[in-house]
Design a protein around this motif. Sequence first.
Motif, PDB file in Angstrom:
ATOM      1  N   VAL A  10    -182.750  58.062  28.539  1.00 52.94           N
ATOM      2  CA  VAL A  10    -184.184  58.077  28.841  1.00 52.94           C
ATOM      3  C   VAL A  10    -184.421  58.306  30.329  1.00 52.94           C
ATOM      4  O   VAL A  10    -185.366  58.997  30.728  1.00 52.94           O
ATOM      5  N   SER A  11    -183.554  57.754  31.167  1.00 54.07           N
ATOM      6  CA  SER A  11    -183.724  57.864  32.617  1.00 54.07           C
ATOM      7  C   SER A  11    -183.602  59.295  33.114  1.00 54.07           C
ATOM      8  O   SER A  11    -184.016  59.602  34.234  1.00 54.07           O
ATOM      9  N   LEU A  12    -183.021  60.173  32.299  1.00 54.09           N
ATOM     10  CA  LEU A  12    -182.856  61.567  32.709  1.00 54.09           C
ATOM     11  C   LEU A  12    -184.148  62.365  32.609  1.00 54.09           C
ATOM     12  O   LEU A  12    -184.271  63.421  33.225  1.00 54.09           O
ATOM     13  N   ALA A  13    -185.107  61.890  31.823  1.00 49.70           N
ATOM     14  CA  ALA A  13    -186.352  62.634  31.643  1.00 49.70           C
ATOM     15  C   ALA A  13    -187.097  62.710  32.973  1.00 49.70           C
ATOM     16  O   ALA A  13    -187.341  61.690  33.613  1.00 49.70           O
ATOM     17  N   PRO A  14    -187.468  63.919  33.437  1.00 47.90           N
ATOM     18  CA  PRO A  14    -188.124  64.043  34.745  1.00 47.90           C
ATOM     19  C   PRO A  14    -189.575  63.578  34.751  1.00 47.90           C
ATOM     20  O   PRO A  14    -190.106  63.243  35.803  1.00 47.90           O
ATOM     21  N   ASP A  15    -190.213  63.549  33.588  1.00 47.13           N
ATOM     22  CA  ASP A  15    -191.624  63.182  33.499  1.00 47.13           C
ATOM     23  C   ASP A  15    -191.743  61.663  33.346  1.00 47.13           C
ATOM     24  O   ASP A  15    -191.238  61.089  32.375  1.00 47.13           O
ATOM     25  N   PRO A  16    -192.389  60.970  34.288  1.00 43.28           N
ATOM     26  CA  PRO A  16    -192.491  59.506  34.197  1.00 43.28           C
ATOM     27  C   PRO A  16    -193.242  59.035  32.961  1.00 43.28           C
ATOM     28  O   PRO A  16    -192.968  57.956  32.445  1.00 43.28           O
ATOM     29  N   VAL A  17    -194.194  59.839  32.478  1.00 42.59           N
ATOM     30  CA  VAL A  17    -194.930  59.456  31.274  1.00 42.59           C
ATOM     31  C   VAL A  17    -193.993  59.444  30.071  1.00 42.59           C
ATOM     32  O   VAL A  17    -194.007  58.514  29.255  1.00 42.59           O
ATOM     33  N   ARG A  18    -193.142  60.472  29.956  1.00 43.80           N
ATOM     34  CA  ARG A  18    -192.185  60.516  28.850  1.00 43.80           C
ATOM     35  C   ARG A  18    -191.163  59.389  28.973  1.00 43.80           C
ATOM     36  O   ARG A  18    -190.772  58.780  27.982  1.00 43.80           O
ATOM     37  N   ARG A  19    -190.724  59.105  30.191  1.00 40.63           N
ATOM     38  CA  ARG A  19    -189.773  58.010  30.373  1.00 40.63           C
ATOM     39  C   ARG A  19    -190.364  56.691  29.896  1.00 40.63           C
ATOM     40  O   ARG A  19    -189.710  55.904  29.212  1.00 40.63           O
ATOM     41  N   ALA A  20    -191.615  56.449  30.285  1.00 45.69           N
ATOM     42  CA  ALA A  20    -192.259  55.196  29.890  1.00 45.69           C
ATOM     43  C   ALA A  20    -192.416  55.117  28.373  1.00 45.69           C
ATOM     44  O   ALA A  20    -192.200  54.063  27.765  1.00 45.69           O
ATOM     45  N   ALA A  21    -192.781  56.253  27.754  1.00 49.22           N
ATOM     46  CA  ALA A  21    -192.958  56.263  26.297  1.00 49.22           C
ATOM     47  C   ALA A  21    -191.634  56.010  25.582  1.00 49.22           C
ATOM     48  O   ALA A  21    -191.573  55.253  24.599  1.00 49.22           O
ATOM     49  N   PHE A  22    -190.565  56.629  26.066  1.00 44.81           N
ATOM     50  CA  PHE A  22    -189.261  56.419  25.437  1.00 44.81           C
ATOM     51  C   PHE A  22    -188.765  54.987  25.648  1.00 44.81           C
ATOM     52  O   PHE A  22    -188.094  54.424  24.782  1.00 44.81           O
ATOM     53  N   ARG A  23    -189.080  54.398  26.792  1.00 49.21           N
ATOM     54  CA  ARG A  23    -188.665  53.008  27.004  1.00 49.21           C
ATOM     55  C   ARG A  23    -189.358  52.092  25.995  1.00 49.21           C
ATOM     56  O   ARG A  23    -188.735  51.172  25.453  1.00 49.21           O
ATOM     57  N   ARG A  24    -190.642  52.344  25.744  1.00 53.57           N
ATOM     58  CA  ARG A  24    -191.340  51.548  24.726  1.00 53.57           C
ATOM     59  C   ARG A  24    -190.676  51.724  23.365  1.00 53.57           C
ATOM     60  O   ARG A  24    -190.557  50.781  22.581  1.00 53.57           O
ATOM     61  N   GLU A  25    -190.230  52.967  23.086  1.00 55.21           N
ATOM     62  CA  GLU A  25    -189.576  53.242  21.805  1.00 55.21           C
ATOM     63  C   GLU A  25    -188.247  52.493  21.698  1.00 55.21           C
ATOM     64  O   GLU A  25    -187.922  51.927  20.647  1.00 55.21           O
ATOM     65  N   VAL A  26    -187.476  52.482  22.778  1.00 50.45           N
ATOM     66  CA  VAL A  26    -186.205  51.746  22.773  1.00 50.45           C
ATOM     67  C   VAL A  26    -186.464  50.262  22.542  1.00 50.45           C
ATOM     68  O   VAL A  26    -185.777  49.605  21.745  1.00 50.45           O
ATOM     69  N   ALA A  27    -187.462  49.715  23.235  1.00 57.86           N
ATOM     70  CA  ALA A  27    -187.784  48.296  23.087  1.00 57.86           C
ATOM     71  C   ALA A  27    -188.172  47.969  21.648  1.00 57.86           C
ATOM     72  O   ALA A  27    -187.741  46.952  21.085  1.00 57.86           O
ATOM     73  N   ALA A  28    -188.980  48.841  21.037  1.00 59.40           N
ATOM     74  CA  ALA A  28    -189.432  48.588  19.669  1.00 59.40           C
ATOM     75  C   ALA A  28    -188.271  48.655  18.681  1.00 59.40           C
ATOM     76  O   ALA A  28    -188.146  47.805  17.790  1.00 59.40           O
ATOM     77  N   ARG A  29    -187.394  49.638  18.835  1.00 61.35           N
ATOM     78  CA  ARG A  29    -186.310  49.815  17.868  1.00 61.35           C
ATOM     79  C   ARG A  29    -185.241  48.731  17.991  1.00 61.35           C
ATOM     80  O   ARG A  29    -184.604  48.371  16.999  1.00 61.35           O
ATOM     81  N   LEU A  30    -185.030  48.240  19.209  1.00 56.58           N
ATOM     82  CA  LEU A  30    -184.014  47.205  19.403  1.00 56.58           C
ATOM     83  C   LEU A  30    -184.616  45.806  19.418  1.00 56.58           C
ATOM     84  O   LEU A  30    -183.898  44.819  19.597  1.00 56.58           O
ATOM     85  N   ASN A  31    -185.956  45.734  19.257  1.00 61.74           N
ATOM     86  CA  ASN A  31    -186.666  44.451  19.238  1.00 61.74           C
ATOM     87  C   ASN A  31    -186.400  43.668  20.529  1.00 61.74           C
ATOM     88  O   ASN A  31    -186.025  42.496  20.514  1.00 61.74           O
ATOM     89  N   LEU A  32    -186.612  44.361  21.661  1.00 59.62           N
ATOM     90  CA  LEU A  32    -186.390  43.763  22.973  1.00 59.62           C
ATOM     91  C   LEU A  32    -187.679  43.818  23.785  1.00 59.62           C
ATOM     92  O   LEU A  32    -188.503  44.723  23.592  1.00 59.62           O
ATOM     93  N   PRO A  33    -187.881  42.880  24.714  1.00 58.23           N
ATOM     94  CA  PRO A  33    -189.036  42.983  25.620  1.00 58.23           C
ATOM     95  C   PRO A  33    -188.886  44.222  26.505  1.00 58.23           C
ATOM     96  O   PRO A  33    -187.812  44.474  27.055  1.00 58.23           O
ATOM     97  N   GLU A  34    -189.957  44.968  26.640  1.00 58.84           N
ATOM     98  CA  GLU A  34    -189.874  46.216  27.395  1.00 58.84           C
ATOM     99  C   GLU A  34    -189.469  45.984  28.842  1.00 58.84           C
ATOM    100  O   GLU A  34    -188.711  46.768  29.425  1.00 58.84           O
ATOM    101  N   HIS A  35    -189.940  44.875  29.440  1.00 60.21           N
ATOM    102  CA  HIS A  35    -189.648  44.649  30.854  1.00 60.21           C
ATOM    103  C   HIS A  35    -188.176  44.352  31.108  1.00 60.21           C
ATOM    104  O   HIS A  35    -187.716  44.390  32.255  1.00 60.21           O
ATOM    105  N   GLU A  36    -187.411  44.043  30.052  1.00 59.98           N
ATOM    106  CA  GLU A  36    -185.985  43.779  30.219  1.00 59.98           C
ATOM    107  C   GLU A  36    -185.157  45.066  30.268  1.00 59.98           C
ATOM    108  O   GLU A  36    -183.969  45.035  30.589  1.00 59.98           O
TER     109      GLU A  36
END
Length: 639
Positions: free
Chosen positions: A399-425
């Motif tokens: 996810v960190s490779l994505a150059p667009d910060p909006v896409r990075r943020a969206a993918f981080r939310r997706e990772v948090a949801a799929r792994l059932n983790l707090p996004e800020h972690e």
Amino acid sequence: MRSLFGEDLKRRVREATEIVDLIRSYGVELKRAGRNWKGLCPFHQEKTPSFNVNPEGQYYKCFGCGKSGDVFSFVMAHERVEFPDALRMLAERANIRVEVDPAAVAQAKKDGDWKSYLYRLNRSAAAYYREQLQGGEGERARAYLKRRGISEEMWETFGLGYAPASGNGLVRRLQAQRAPVKALERAGLVGLREDGTPYDYFRDRLMFPICDQQGREIGFGGRVLEEGEPKYLNTRETILFSKGRSIYGLHLAREAIVEQRRAVLVEGYTDVIVSHQFGFRNVVAALGTAVTADHTRVLRRMADEVDVLLDSDAAGENAAERSLTVFFQEALPARVVRLPGAAKDPCDFLLAFGREKFAEALRERQELFDFKFARVARTHDLSKPDGIAKAAKELMDLVSLAPDPVRRAAFRREVAARLNLPEHELRFAQPVKVAVAQGEGGVEEVSQPEHSLAHAEREVLRWLFHQPAWILTTVGEVDLTGFAGVSERLIAKALLAAVDAGRLPPQAPDLTPDSHSLSGLVAREVLAGLEPEADLFAGKVLDEGDLERARAVCVALAEEGPKFARLKPEELFEMLLTALRRERLEHELSEAKRAVAAARARGDASELEAAERREQDLQMTLLRASKAWPRRPRRMAAT
């Protein structure tokens, strides 16, 4: 490489093009916002305007996706063309006659004549291979093509051929045409024995000509017909052919890709040929399984999305994952296509199941992120904390490779949801780029300084952008031409060129002398000089990526003023110069320590003695200077 166009032409075109009018002509609605103009970004989807245009500096910047540049950059990005075409388009728009540099034309003609000759040699070689395929020695190659189900129509369409086993037929043919051995070697058609005699580079192989987008043969791929290694052999790297930039079948697929705005990327030559045979004309192949950034940049000019259809074995899966990284970095939408059943590759699948089943498989595309998550879930046990932690790190690295910060943020939310983790972690991996300016739509992204010295150099440049009255004083104190950072040195040299030409410091008595007004004027002159200065940059071969990074840094420097702005100008100036001098000495000391280590490793006593003396001298200089310097200022935010 010397530009074909004179610098006067570029400047006249730039000065004749008002950036607000240009951007509006592309249908972008802009509204006045203070000194700037603002609107919805034409380069990404957004609801809140974050696209800013500075008419004084003649540059644009989007706080949402990070794109920035001048009038040429805008046309290049919007029209998907290179700089020469953008210059011609803007010149035509401004009714300016395009003239070229005679010296550059002469050199280009010389280079072009040599390339044209290599093209002719490759064309002759392709004709020779086609003849051999139809002759007696080509019987086994013809039998192989028939077993693979490839029609004779496709043999002709793709120019297939055969390289005889004798190993000297092509050499004799081309030498009979008086082709020099040096030229044959430069074209990659022959190898040289120890005694200097040439031999055919390809022997006893089915031959696939590799063409550029104009259909000119630039190289070849050869497949063994019996057992042997390597199974596939490509032309060596030449001035015409580069494996990392060439795409097989693109000259035949280009029209269909542009029409459909979609490309299908497969692995092998026969996969492309059989796909075209069954009517799938937008199919192309990277040469081998490695997809490069250059491949994606070529495809982006024609397609809005790419389907990655690689072999269904383990190697194909791994290749798809490597491709995933490149597509994420280049922000080109891509999906993975899996072929059901036992067929290993698209060629076998089409021959076994036909057109409709293949079309159905193409419709069942999987998003790249979903493909990656499925791979991670198979690799790590997501029922255990260690497995979740490893999966999170692997996904966030991507996810960190994505150059667009909006896409990075969206993918981080997706990772948090799929792994059932707090996004800020979830932490982004060490970024290639860093955020430097906050806006309504997000952040702009600018390349990070290469080292602490480049950071100090960048802060001095920021000061000069916002306090241009200090430019001449700074030139007397600092050697700007010796800046160590690539972007910083490019900007400094362009700034000095504008000073020498009398365009800086700006003379603007009619302007309110606020920092951003003046910085816009400085940015305009520096942006205008970046390209010519790049041609003169010594010691490093620069590419368009270096120029793009320098342009982005230039815009960021103009937009964000120096820290500690409440200090008196004299105090801030001294603070910046002190930081620069300290970092320069520490940088030289680090270089000296590396020289000592290298001399010690080589066992060179005299070189080691000189290197150690240099290190000691620098340590003493740094110690004496540190006592005279004021307290080190807090580190300023890197841009």
